[in-house]
Design a protein around this motif. Structure first.
Motif, PDB file in Angstrom:
ATOM      1  N   GLU A  33      13.980   8.859  -6.777  1.00  0.00           N
ATOM      2  CA  GLU A  33      13.966   8.721  -8.036  1.00  0.00           C
ATOM      3  C   GLU A  33      13.107   9.864  -9.099  1.00  0.00           C
ATOM      4  OE1 GLU A  33      13.447   5.725  -7.458  1.00  0.00           O
ATOM      5  OE2 GLU A  33      15.952   4.764  -7.361  1.00  0.00           O
ATOM      6  N   ASP A  34      12.563   9.653  -9.216  1.00  0.00           N
ATOM      7  CA  ASP A  34      11.015  10.647 -10.194  1.00  0.00           C
ATOM      8  C   ASP A  34      10.904  11.287  -9.080  1.00  0.00           C
ATOM      9  OD1 ASP A  34       9.665  11.611 -11.910  1.00  0.00           O
ATOM     10  OD2 ASP A  34       8.259  10.075 -11.812  1.00  0.00           O
ATOM     11  N   ALA A  35      10.630  12.031  -7.832  1.00  0.00           N
ATOM     12  CA  ALA A  35      10.615  12.671  -6.548  1.00  0.00           C
ATOM     13  C   ALA A  35      11.745  13.626  -7.204  1.00  0.00           C
ATOM     14  CB  ALA A  35      10.164  12.042  -5.688  1.00  0.00           C
ATOM     15  N   LEU A  36      13.215  13.368  -7.249  1.00  0.00           N
ATOM     16  CA  LEU A  36      14.294  14.286  -6.976  1.00  0.00           C
ATOM     17  C   LEU A  36      14.226  14.846  -8.484  1.00  0.00           C
ATOM     18  CD1 LEU A  36      16.699  11.893  -5.192  1.00  0.00           C
ATOM     19  CD2 LEU A  36      15.640  13.637  -4.354  1.00  0.00           C
ATOM     20  N   LYS A  37      13.775  14.429  -9.475  1.00  0.00           N
ATOM     21  CA  LYS A  37      13.606  15.038 -10.645  1.00  0.00           C
ATOM     22  C   LYS A  37      13.331  15.992 -11.396  1.00  0.00           C
ATOM     23  CE  LYS A  37      15.990  10.643 -12.981  1.00  0.00           C
ATOM     24  NZ  LYS A  37      14.918   9.839 -14.199  1.00  0.00           N
ATOM     25  N   LYS A  38      12.078  15.594 -10.142  1.00  0.00           N
ATOM     26  CA  LYS A  38      10.532  16.640 -10.571  1.00  0.00           C
ATOM     27  C   LYS A  38      11.214  18.174  -9.448  1.00  0.00           C
ATOM     28  CE  LYS A  38       6.823  14.075 -12.018  1.00  0.00           C
ATOM     29  NZ  LYS A  38       5.493  14.421 -12.085  1.00  0.00           N
ATOM     30  N   VAL A  39      11.603  17.907  -8.407  1.00  0.00           N
ATOM     31  CA  VAL A  39      11.843  19.117  -6.936  1.00  0.00           C
ATOM     32  C   VAL A  39      12.109  19.640  -8.020  1.00  0.00           C
ATOM     33  CG1 VAL A  39      10.927  17.813  -5.569  1.00  0.00           C
ATOM     34  CG2 VAL A  39      13.353  17.912  -5.827  1.00  0.00           C
ATOM     35  N   LEU A  40      13.408  18.701  -9.039  1.00  0.00           N
ATOM     36  CA  LEU A  40      14.083  19.936  -9.126  1.00  0.00           C
ATOM     37  C   LEU A  40      14.692  21.129 -10.401  1.00  0.00           C
ATOM     38  CD1 LEU A  40      17.758  17.167  -9.544  1.00  0.00           C
ATOM     39  CD2 LEU A  40      17.225  19.679  -7.363  1.00  0.00           C
TER      40      LEU A  40
END
Length: 489
Positions: A33-40
């Motif tokens: 979840e944290d990864a998806l937020k950062k790539v955006l």
């Protein structure tokens, strides 16, 4: 920047230390979840993604990222210590990964892959940027082509609406468009109308103009297909330039046949009238001369004054008729010059004496400047003197308040240069080009000064017959200088 995604902080720490030691910028996330937020929010050149994580696992993260336009091109390397079976490796590639590495890791192998994928990503970005630039360039070119097409169509529409024959050609002179009136005189759009055998060949003259990047203006007779008659047209072809480079040509044939016919009739009338006037004028001159010689005529009487005035008026009429006859000869191509060597200094003295004699009532001094010309000139002395007398007469006429007129002579190589300078009213800049045209008179002087505007036209034709040049230098209120050059031989 490289993003490391792993739920074990010790794994992130070891990878961060390895990558930073090789000069890479690193970011990290402890969950999917944290990864998806950062790539955006951020841009990453590479993602190192652990497979086995609580919540969203690595495969789901990769599948989600492959669905975003922003992240679908970002390379993903899977890391796994548990899921080492072939089906998991296959699933990793299917979900969007480009490599699948099992633990324990070989740092050297990992760095080789990281460097390779990092470089590939940078090249992909560069290619994408180049593609965008190319697409922009294509759009600009399409727009420019459309604008050019619109301009060409507008030009063609304008040419179709003209009452003249109109056409365009490329830079080399190949005809690219003709309007409908063209086909009244030519069956083929690539071929010029047929020209009268006695007239100048259009192709030859235009070829010279193309080679010298010069506009063309030419009077020709072209054949109308329906009637078979040759009609006078004025051909004008001008270059269309872009930054001083000729891109195309635009030309028109303007019908001047009626105008030429009117001129021919006028010239014919002048010729007949001049010849008819010559005979009675000769008789009048003879009778006046007889009256002058009568013994009972007192030279101091009013009767003698009247005879002298009548003689002066007859001389003016005789000069006018001579000019009209010269005009007729010029129009019929019969103005001939009898060339033979003559002394230009003697001719200058004769012309100046003639002016003093015919303008004895005017207090004006004719000054001589420049070189004494010892070399003889091969030409028609009578006609050259006619030019000089005309220049001097005009100089005196149009500078009534001046006390002098200057005649300047010099040798310019194998040519003789003669100029006549006055200090009179001058000629406006925009009127200079027409001053040697037949019957042309400057409006400012036409009311105040008498004349028909044919003297300078005759002078120009005489100089042309001598293969010479002529011109004018003048400005309003600064005086005028008329000049001509002729070859010595």
């Amino acid at each position: 920047m490289i993003l490391i995604v792993d739920d074990q902080i010790e794994n992130i720490y070891s990878l961060e230390k390895l990558l930073k030691s090789k000069g890479f910028d690193v970011d990290s996330a402890l969950s999917g979840e944290d990864a998806l937020k950062k790539v955006l929010k951020n841009d990453y050149a590479l993602i190192i993604l652990d497979v086995q994580m609580p919540g969203i696992d690595g495969f789901e993260v990769a599948e989600t990222l492959s669905g975003y336009s922003k992240t679908k091109e970002v390379p993903i390397i899977f890391l796994s210590a548990v899921n080492t079976d072939k089906k998991f490796i296959t699933k990793g590639y299917a979900s969007g990964g480009i490599d699948y590495i099992t633990k324990p890791l070989d740092p050297d192998i990992l760095m080789l892959k990281v460097k390779t994928f990092y470089r590939l990503y940078e090249q992909t970005l560069a290619l994408n940027d180049a593609q965008k630039i190319l697409e922009t360039e294509i759009e600009i070119r399409k727009k420019a082509q459309q604008e050019l097409k619109d301009k060409v169509e507008h030009l063609h529409t304008t040419l179709e609406s003209l009452p003249q024959i109109a056409f365009t050609a490329d830079a080399r002179g190949n005809i690219t468009f003709v309007n409908k009136r063209w086909y009244n005189f030519s069956r083929c759009p690539e071929t010029f109308p047929e020209v009268h055998p006695d007239d100048t060949c259009i192709k030859k003259v235009w070829k010279h103009c193309i080679e010298n990047s010069q506009p063309l203006e030419l009077e020709v007779r072209i054949k109308e297909l329906k009637s078979g008659l040759f009609c006078f047209h004025l051909l004008r072809i001008i270059p269309v330039k872009d930054k001083a480079v000729i891109r195309s040509w635009v030309g028109t044939f303007t019908d001047i046949h009626e105008q030429k016919e009117e001129e021919r009739k006028k010239d014919e009338f002048l010729s007949i009238a001049s010849h008819e006037l010559k005979t009675p004028l000769t008789s009048i001159k003879a009778y006046i001369q007889l009256l002058e010689r009568m013994p009972d005529v007192n030279k101091e009487s009013k009767f003698a004054t009247y005879i002298s005035r009548a003689q002066n008026q007859v001389n003016k009429l005789d000069s006018l008729i001579a000019d009209l006859l010269d005009i007729s000869k010029i129009e019929n191509g019969k103005l001939k010059v009898n060339k033979k060597p003559f002394d230009i200094e003697a001719l200058l003295v004769s012309a100046i004496e003639t002016i003093y004699y015919t303008h004895s009532h005017i207090n004006v001094k004719i000054e001589r400047e420049g070189e004494v010309i010892a070399q003889q000139v091969n030409g028609d002395a009578f006609r050259i003197e006619q030019v000089l007398i005309n220049f001097l007469t005009n100089a005196i006429k149009y500078s009534p308040d001046s006390e002098k007129v200057v005649v300047h002579t010099k040798a310019k190589g194998d040519h003789l240069y003669i100029s006549v300078q006055d200090f009179g009213i001058g000629i406006p800049e925009h009127k200079k080009n027409n001053i040697f045209t037949k019957f042309y008179r400057v409006e400012e002087s036409s009311v105040k000064f008498q004349g028909l505007g044919i003297g300078l036209y005759i002078c120009a034709e005489i100089i042309k017959q001598h293969n010479g040049t002529y011109g004018i230098e003048s400005s309003s209120l600064q005086g005028t200088t008329f000049y001509f050059t002729i070859p010595f031989n």
